[in-house]
Design a protein around this motif. Sequence first.
Motif, PDB file in Angstrom:
ATOM      1  N   ILE A 372       0.760  -1.107   0.031  1.00 12.35           N
ATOM      2  CA  ILE A 372      -0.062   0.119   0.023  1.00 12.35           C
ATOM      3  C   ILE A 372       0.851   1.389  -0.200  1.00 12.35           C
ATOM      4  CG2 ILE A 372      -1.933   1.634   1.279  1.00 12.35           C
ATOM      5  CD1 ILE A 372      -2.659  -1.325   2.808  1.00 12.35           C
ATOM      6  N   VAL A 373       0.576   2.111  -1.044  1.00 18.03           N
ATOM      7  CA  VAL A 373       1.325   3.342  -0.918  1.00 18.03           C
ATOM      8  C   VAL A 373       0.084   4.336  -1.336  1.00 18.03           C
ATOM      9  CG1 VAL A 373       3.083   4.851  -1.980  1.00 18.03           C
ATOM     10  CG2 VAL A 373       3.318   2.323  -1.995  1.00 18.03           C
ATOM     11  N   THR A 374      -0.198   5.233  -0.099  1.00 16.17           N
ATOM     12  CA  THR A 374      -1.249   6.119  -0.361  1.00 16.17           C
ATOM     13  C   THR A 374      -1.001   7.457   0.249  1.00 16.17           C
ATOM     14  OG1 THR A 374      -2.142   5.221   1.702  1.00 16.17           O
ATOM     15  CG2 THR A 374      -2.973   4.354  -0.292  1.00 16.17           C
ATOM     16  N   GLY A 375      -0.975   8.227  -0.337  1.00 19.14           N
ATOM     17  CA  GLY A 375      -0.888   9.748  -0.119  1.00 19.14           C
ATOM     18  C   GLY A 375      -2.390  10.470   0.159  1.00 19.14           C
ATOM     19  N   MET A 376      -2.269  11.954   0.139  1.00 21.49           N
ATOM     20  CA  MET A 376      -3.588  12.632   0.188  1.00 21.49           C
ATOM     21  C   MET A 376      -3.636  13.295  -1.116  1.00 21.49           C
ATOM     22  SD  MET A 376      -3.231  13.994   4.328  1.00 21.49           S
ATOM     23  CE  MET A 376      -1.705  14.765   4.165  1.00 21.49           C
ATOM     24  N   GLU A 377      -4.828  13.505  -1.371  1.00 25.10           N
ATOM     25  CA  GLU A 377      -5.331  14.158  -2.808  1.00 25.10           C
ATOM     26  C   GLU A 377      -4.762  15.866  -2.535  1.00 25.10           C
ATOM     27  OE1 GLU A 377      -9.427  15.270  -5.216  1.00 25.10           O
ATOM     28  OE2 GLU A 377      -9.546  14.627  -3.147  1.00 25.10           O
ATOM     29  N   GLY A 378      -3.993  16.158  -3.594  1.00 26.16           N
ATOM     30  CA  GLY A 378      -3.301  17.593  -3.198  1.00 26.16           C
ATOM     31  C   GLY A 378      -2.168  17.370  -2.629  1.00 26.16           C
ATOM     32  N   THR A 379      -1.765  16.325  -1.861  1.00 32.83           N
ATOM     33  CA  THR A 379      -0.514  16.147  -1.220  1.00 32.83           C
ATOM     34  C   THR A 379       0.066  15.022  -1.431  1.00 32.83           C
ATOM     35  OG1 THR A 379      -1.178  18.026   0.497  1.00 32.83           O
ATOM     36  CG2 THR A 379       0.839  16.725   0.720  1.00 32.83           C
ATOM     37  N   PRO A 380       0.431  14.512  -2.462  1.00 29.96           N
ATOM     38  CA  PRO A 380       0.852  13.152  -2.909  1.00 29.96           C
ATOM     39  C   PRO A 380       2.166  12.757  -2.138  1.00 29.96           C
ATOM     40  CG  PRO A 380       1.407  14.490  -4.846  1.00 29.96           C
ATOM     41  CD  PRO A 380       0.840  15.458  -3.982  1.00 29.96           C
ATOM     42  N   ILE A 381       2.276  11.470  -2.012  1.00 31.40           N
ATOM     43  CA  ILE A 381       3.848  11.102  -1.690  1.00 31.40           C
ATOM     44  C   ILE A 381       4.759  11.233  -2.896  1.00 31.40           C
ATOM     45  CG2 ILE A 381       5.174   9.071  -0.869  1.00 31.40           C
ATOM     46  CD1 ILE A 381       2.579   7.973   0.595  1.00 31.40           C
ATOM     47  N   ARG A 382       5.788  11.615  -2.610  1.00 30.84           N
ATOM     48  CA  ARG A 382       6.892  11.678  -3.825  1.00 30.84           C
ATOM     49  C   ARG A 382       7.861  11.031  -3.862  1.00 30.84           C
ATOM     50  NH1 ARG A 382       4.987  16.690  -6.372  1.00 30.84           N
ATOM     51  NH2 ARG A 382       3.620  17.799  -5.017  1.00 30.84           N
ATOM     52  N   ASN A 383       8.222  10.140  -5.062  1.00 31.32           N
ATOM     53  CA  ASN A 383       9.441   9.618  -5.178  1.00 31.32           C
ATOM     54  C   ASN A 383       9.882   8.359  -4.296  1.00 31.32           C
ATOM     55  OD1 ASN A 383      10.257  11.788  -6.843  1.00 31.32           O
ATOM     56  ND2 ASN A 383      11.421  12.809  -5.330  1.00 31.32           N
ATOM     57  N   VAL A 384       8.829   7.307  -4.655  1.00 27.14           N
ATOM     58  CA  VAL A 384       8.812   6.108  -4.027  1.00 27.14           C
ATOM     59  C   VAL A 384       9.541   5.043  -4.992  1.00 27.14           C
ATOM     60  CG1 VAL A 384       7.492   4.239  -2.720  1.00 27.14           C
ATOM     61  CG2 VAL A 384       6.894   6.576  -2.626  1.00 27.14           C
ATOM     62  N   ARG A 428      -2.157   5.280  -4.288  1.00 26.12           N
ATOM     63  CA  ARG A 428      -3.030   6.145  -4.615  1.00 26.12           C
ATOM     64  C   ARG A 428      -2.510   7.677  -4.140  1.00 26.12           C
ATOM     65  NH1 ARG A 428      -8.889   5.520  -2.577  1.00 26.12           N
ATOM     66  NH2 ARG A 428      -7.865   5.529  -0.677  1.00 26.12           N
ATOM     67  N   HIS A 429      -2.427   8.766  -4.983  1.00 30.00           N
ATOM     68  CA  HIS A 429      -1.945   9.956  -4.595  1.00 30.00           C
ATOM     69  C   HIS A 429      -0.246   9.857  -4.558  1.00 30.00           C
ATOM     70  CE1 HIS A 429      -6.151  11.062  -4.259  1.00 30.00           C
ATOM     71  NE2 HIS A 429      -6.184  10.448  -3.018  1.00 30.00           N
ATOM     72  N   VAL A 430       0.133   9.559  -5.582  1.00 31.07           N
ATOM     73  CA  VAL A 430       1.789   9.379  -5.695  1.00 31.07           C
ATOM     74  C   VAL A 430       2.334  10.068  -6.937  1.00 31.07           C
ATOM     75  CG1 VAL A 430       3.445   7.864  -5.673  1.00 31.07           C
ATOM     76  CG2 VAL A 430       1.523   7.344  -4.557  1.00 31.07           C
ATOM     77  N   ASP A 431       3.159  10.865  -6.727  1.00 32.09           N
ATOM     78  CA  ASP A 431       4.056  11.487  -7.538  1.00 32.09           C
ATOM     79  C   ASP A 431       5.482  11.107  -7.746  1.00 32.09           C
ATOM     80  OD1 ASP A 431       5.309  13.199  -9.414  1.00 32.09           O
ATOM     81  OD2 ASP A 431       4.666  15.085  -8.471  1.00 32.09           O
ATOM     82  N   GLY A 432       5.682   9.976  -8.715  1.00 32.88           N
ATOM     83  CA  GLY A 432       6.860   9.511  -8.900  1.00 32.88           C
ATOM     84  C   GLY A 432       6.887   8.065  -8.076  1.00 32.88           C
ATOM     85  N   LEU A 433       6.294   6.992  -8.762  1.00 29.71           N
ATOM     86  CA  LEU A 433       6.538   5.775  -8.472  1.00 29.71           C
ATOM     87  C   LEU A 433       7.329   4.790  -9.282  1.00 29.71           C
ATOM     88  CD1 LEU A 433       5.365   3.425  -6.301  1.00 29.71           C
ATOM     89  CD2 LEU A 433       3.502   3.244  -7.808  1.00 29.71           C
ATOM     90  N   ARG A 434       8.602   4.583  -8.911  1.00 29.33           N
ATOM     91  CA  ARG A 434       9.505   3.563  -9.566  1.00 29.33           C
ATOM     92  C   ARG A 434       9.305   2.350  -9.236  1.00 29.33           C
ATOM     93  NH1 ARG A 434      15.064   2.626 -10.141  1.00 29.33           N
ATOM     94  NH2 ARG A 434      15.752   2.649 -12.457  1.00 29.33           N
ATOM     95  N   ILE A 435       8.941   1.456 -10.028  1.00 26.86           N
ATOM     96  CA  ILE A 435       9.065  -0.127  -9.821  1.00 26.86           C
ATOM     97  C   ILE A 435      10.154  -0.769 -10.753  1.00 26.86           C
ATOM     98  CG2 ILE A 435       7.622  -2.246  -9.499  1.00 26.86           C
ATOM     99  CD1 ILE A 435       5.343  -0.223  -8.934  1.00 26.86           C
ATOM    100  N   ARG A 436      10.743  -1.683 -10.290  1.00 27.17           N
ATOM    101  CA  ARG A 436      11.652  -2.326 -10.891  1.00 27.17           C
ATOM    102  C   ARG A 436      11.900  -3.956 -10.354  1.00 27.17           C
ATOM    103  NH1 ARG A 436      11.393   1.264 -13.794  1.00 27.17           N
ATOM    104  NH2 ARG A 436      13.059   2.548 -14.853  1.00 27.17           N
ATOM    105  N   ASN A 437      11.591  -4.921 -11.149  1.00 27.64           N
ATOM    106  CA  ASN A 437      11.722  -6.208 -10.951  1.00 27.64           C
ATOM    107  C   ASN A 437      11.052  -6.736  -9.617  1.00 27.64           C
ATOM    108  OD1 ASN A 437      12.908  -8.895 -11.054  1.00 27.64           O
ATOM    109  ND2 ASN A 437      14.595  -8.286  -9.801  1.00 27.64           N
ATOM    110  N   VAL A 438       9.877  -6.392  -9.663  1.00 27.69           N
ATOM    111  CA  VAL A 438       8.868  -6.695  -8.441  1.00 27.69           C
ATOM    112  C   VAL A 438       7.899  -7.999  -9.186  1.00 27.69           C
ATOM    113  CG1 VAL A 438       6.930  -5.924  -7.087  1.00 27.69           C
ATOM    114  CG2 VAL A 438       8.923  -4.383  -7.577  1.00 27.69           C
ATOM    115  N   LYS A 439       7.768  -8.735  -8.408  1.00 22.54           N
ATOM    116  CA  LYS A 439       7.168 -10.011  -8.610  1.00 22.54           C
ATOM    117  C   LYS A 439       6.023 -10.460  -7.513  1.00 22.54           C
ATOM    118  CE  LYS A 439       7.729 -14.923 -10.131  1.00 22.54           C
ATOM    119  NZ  LYS A 439       8.601 -16.315 -10.411  1.00 22.54           N
ATOM    120  N   PHE A 440       5.033 -10.684  -7.965  1.00 27.12           N
ATOM    121  CA  PHE A 440       3.742 -11.342  -6.983  1.00 27.12           C
ATOM    122  C   PHE A 440       3.553 -12.579  -7.332  1.00 27.12           C
ATOM    123  CE2 PHE A 440       2.600  -6.581  -7.379  1.00 27.12           C
ATOM    124  CZ  PHE A 440       3.191  -6.281  -6.305  1.00 27.12           C
TER     125      PHE A 440
END
Length: 463
Positions: A372-384, A428-440
Amino acid sequence: MRNVFLGLLLAICQVSVCATYNVRDFGAKADGKTLDHVAINQAIEAAANNGGGQVLLPAGTYLCGSIRLKSNVDLHLMPGAKILAAPAKLKAYDESEVFGAPEYQDGGHTYFHNSLIWAEGQQNISITGQGMIDGEGLTKQDTEKAGNVQGGSIGTGDKAIALKLCRNVTIRDITIFRGGHFAIITTGCDIGTIDNVTIDTNRDGIDIDCCKYFTVSNTKVNTPNDDAIVLKSSYALKKPVLCEHILITNCIVTGYKLGTFLDGSYLPEKVNWVCGRIKLGTESNGGYRNITISNCTCMWSSGLAFEEVDQGRMENIVVNNISMSHVHHYPIYITTGCRNRGPKERSAVSSARDIYINNVIADDCDSLAGIIVTGMEGTPIRNVTLSNIRIQYRGGGQKVTTPYREQGTNYPEPRWAGPTPAYGLFARHVDGLRIRNVKFELMRPDERPDIILEDVVNDDIER
């Protein structure tokens, strides 16, 4: 020259001998029946008055109320030594100090003097040795109500070790069993080391609150009913203070039944509201900065949780080399919110940025929630960044047809938010989400999609 060297060596040895204070010499009985904290405190006072030294507890059981640690003193528990917390009815604990301000944090974070071992405003203090602290007589707050309780002392003798506004702190090699509300809490302390400590306790293991330059290493924490290793940034210092420059490394956290980690039977506890886990939050008035978590193992525990919900900032968080097995509720949880448990006149908005999580493997994860990666509307979590991650879920989830709740003012716990719309990753509400080599992977089919992104911009997903 030889005579000078021998003279110097003799002087060093004499100082060393003089700097040791055996509590038996001050009247401690170590019979498990006589209250010994008065004798121990006398030994500590004698050491402090002479510039410091080691207060020595030989083998035996020391029934104790409040022990007051002083500057330049090492409280050393020899093998076979046990400090046994006295029951509240003996009235052996110091009274809670006067706080003198609104209490935006619960009583466990507010009061320190009503603890088994405590220090305030001291420096160069340590608790060492291969002995044990057994908090049998300590009180504890009800776990299920913990998210909603504010203010007020929760009773005398509620914490095993409580340190406030201290500098140069070392806790090494000891074992803590049944630590009460907190086995170890440090608030507003600078420069600390917690190393090779074993904790098997009924509430939180280690809480590092509003501290800087701390290392927790080579430590094992079993907490079947609450958090294991927690960073916090409460309002206990009557102002927002960052918790920063913290390293947690080479640690093990578990959620076995109380006592079964120490006795070696390792019986998993049933899924509680939370257990085990390494966490930032929930108290987060100042926030967290420059935090590194590496080379840790989690068994029968909740996942990693990073929560900024009280108007602080969470930034520069690095997580690397984590293995988890039998994970309750979720594997990784990153959130911001506006619970805002602090003065109403504060105008700051919770924020989070620059979070890097790499090399994580987890098996047998609860189907309730994915990452789960959830920020707030108008104030996103940045650079994950999430990279080199493999997670095995139990699966069996049903399609989610209702919107997943916004964090808002809610207590940040996925258990109470319900199933995530995606079984693998919901952002949700994220600016800059980088995913590499993630397996479910799924142990059985799941009706939900693997990934759902809502209001996510500048995403970069490969493999």
